[in-house]
Write an enzyme that holds these catalytic residues in place. Structure first.
Site, short mmCIF file in Angstrom:
data_model
loop_
_atom_site.label_atom_id
_atom_site.label_comp_id
_atom_site.label_asym_id
_atom_site.label_seq_id
_atom_site.Cartn_x
_atom_site.Cartn_y
_atom_site.Cartn_z
N ARG A 44 36.28 -28.40 -39.14
CA ARG A 44 35.99 -29.42 -38.14
C ARG A 44 36.83 -30.79 -38.11
O ARG A 44 36.24 -31.81 -37.72
CB ARG A 44 34.68 -29.70 -37.67
CG ARG A 44 33.66 -28.41 -37.15
CD ARG A 44 32.24 -28.89 -37.04
NE ARG A 44 31.52 -27.58 -36.80
CZ ARG A 44 30.29 -27.60 -36.95
NH1 ARG A 44 29.64 -28.62 -37.35
NH2 ARG A 44 29.51 -26.36 -36.46
N ARG A 57 37.40 -36.44 -24.11
CA ARG A 57 36.22 -35.75 -23.65
C ARG A 57 35.65 -36.42 -22.85
O ARG A 57 35.10 -36.02 -21.99
CB ARG A 57 35.27 -35.68 -24.84
CG ARG A 57 35.53 -34.67 -26.07
CD ARG A 57 35.23 -33.08 -25.01
NE ARG A 57 33.83 -32.85 -25.26
CZ ARG A 57 33.10 -32.75 -24.21
NH1 ARG A 57 33.33 -33.03 -22.92
NH2 ARG A 57 31.51 -32.59 -24.51
N ASP A 95 36.92 -22.86 -30.17
CA ASP A 95 35.38 -22.58 -30.51
C ASP A 95 35.10 -21.20 -30.53
O ASP A 95 35.80 -20.17 -29.99
CB ASP A 95 34.59 -23.06 -29.25
CG ASP A 95 32.94 -23.23 -29.63
OD1 ASP A 95 32.30 -22.28 -29.60
OD2 ASP A 95 32.71 -24.16 -30.21
N TYR A 176 24.01 -16.11 -31.63
CA TYR A 176 24.25 -16.69 -30.42
C TYR A 176 23.88 -16.36 -28.71
O TYR A 176 23.25 -16.57 -28.10
CB TYR A 176 25.37 -17.62 -30.51
CG TYR A 176 25.76 -18.84 -31.27
CD1 TYR A 176 24.74 -19.99 -30.86
CD2 TYR A 176 26.57 -18.67 -32.09
CE1 TYR A 176 25.06 -21.15 -31.75
CE2 TYR A 176 26.72 -19.83 -33.01
CZ TYR A 176 25.93 -21.04 -32.81
OH TYR A 176 25.97 -22.02 -33.63
#
Length: 377
Positions: A44, A57, A95, A176
């Site tokens: 990350r 963002r 991702d 998930y």
């Protein structure tokens, strides 16, 4: 590219003429070759702790950044620009949940909460909502935007450092997809394993086959090494990891190695230190460690597992990411301690990813400390 809209920049998708690599330290280390110092990068390392990423963002949704090659390229390169000369690898900004999206599930990134699946898989019958992998499904078509970002980034890096691709591992993605997001207990996903084992294996196999093809596609697009993230490995006990995670990790690794044996492949099975020996004899080249295991113990166990085999497993890691909240002096001393514990042959990294509230300058201290520690050894 300050002052520019990265999404409007010219893209380069030529996979035939990548710039010559100037720093191959990471690749040599990952292949088990002797290196002049330990290479360093951070999971990350492109992301929310950087103000330049947060600026992007403000105008762009998270998954829009992932799906827009120019934006993904810009975000991938931001840490290389900020920490010039200190990082030995870049990792493409994407991702792990793009795979469930490609398989037909809706995934949202909710501010302050993280990933959210509006319609998770609640029982085996819900698997009918996933795409049929036998009926015209194309991994390359569904995830082409990642490939395009990789190719464009390889050119934009201008050979500074290698570019890593990655994907989520089957158990983590399955968790998930069933939980609908993160979880404290993973009770819903683990119920599948114990109540519907056949369906669980079917789902894990489907995910594994998509991930394997996806990783090979990343190599074709220009990724020079790969990492597979089994982020929720530690939620399984040893027997269940051996049953529901390891076979699929090995299935993916074997397929990728068959297609591209020269590309280093790393596995990060967070929390599964009980499985070090099993991972060591699997097709992976590098095992990334979290901060809960002593590197000396890991090195001993891996070497013993590989005794008599014609392979040298490289270790990566493993500074506790929360140490970056400490003072520069603490970061320096603990980083040097970590490097001594690993010895000269390792890839320096954190034991998990950067956190949104980390001070970027504290990461600089970590990177500089790895360089300094390598010079002393």
């Amino acid at each position: 590219m300050p002052g520019e809209d990265p999404s409007s920049t010219q893209l380069n998708f030529d996979t035939t003429s990548f710039p010559e690599l100037q720093n191959d330290l990471y690749l040599r280390a990952a292949r088990g070759e002797k290196t002049e110092r330990a290479p360093v990068w951070c999971m990350r390392q492109a992301g929310r702790y950087l103000p330049e990423f947060r600026a992007i963002r403000v105008e762009h949704d998270f998954f829009r950044v992932c799906r827009t090659p120019a934006l993904a390229t810009e975000v991938t390169i931001q840490p290389l620009r900020r920490y010039a000369g200190l990082l030995d690898a870049a990792i493409i900004f994407s991702d792990i949940l793009v795979v469930p999206q490609a398989m037909g599930m809706q995934v949202e990134m909710v501010p302050g909460k993280g990933p959210h699946f509006p319609e998770p898989l609640r029982d085996p019958q819900d698997m009918s909502r996933l795409v049929d992998l036998e009926e015209g499904f194309s991994v390359d078509k569904e995830l082409d935007y990642v490939y395009r970002a990789i190719t464009n980034t390889r050119h934009a890096l201008q050979g500074q450092v290698p570019l890593l691709g990655f994907a989520g591992a089957p158990w983590t993605l399955m968790a998930y997809m069933i939980e609908g997001g993160g979880s404290k207990t993973f009770a819903l996903a683990k119920t599948w394993l114990f109540k519907h084992p056949e369906a669980a294996h079917e789902l894990l196999t489907r995910i594994a086959d998509v991930v394997a093809a996806y990783l090979v596609g990343q190599i074709r697009a220009g990724a020079q090494a790969l990492q597979l993230f089994e982020s929720w490995a530690g939620e399984l006990g040893p027997a269940d990891f051996a049953r529901f995670s390891l076979p699929y990790l090995s299935r993916i690794a074997a397929f990728v190695k068959q297609q591209a044996p020269e590309v280093p492949l790393t596995v990060f099975a967070k929390g599964a230190h009980y499985a070090l020996e099993q991972l060591a004899v699997s097709p992976f080249d590098v095992i990334s460690l979290d901060w809960t295991i002593d590197p000396r113990d890991a090195r001993r166990r891996v070497d013993e597992a590989c005794a008599g085999l014609s392979k040298k497993v490289v270790l990566q890691g493993n500074l506790d990411p929360t140490l970056l909240f400490g003072s520069p002096d603490v970061i320096r001393s603990r980083t040097e301690e970590m490097c001594r514990a690993f010895g000269p042959a390792h890839i320096a990294n954190l034991g998990h990813g950067m956190m949104p509230t980390h001070d970027p300058e504290h990461l600089r201290v970590f990177l500089e400390s790895v360089h300094s520690a390598s010079k002393k050894s």
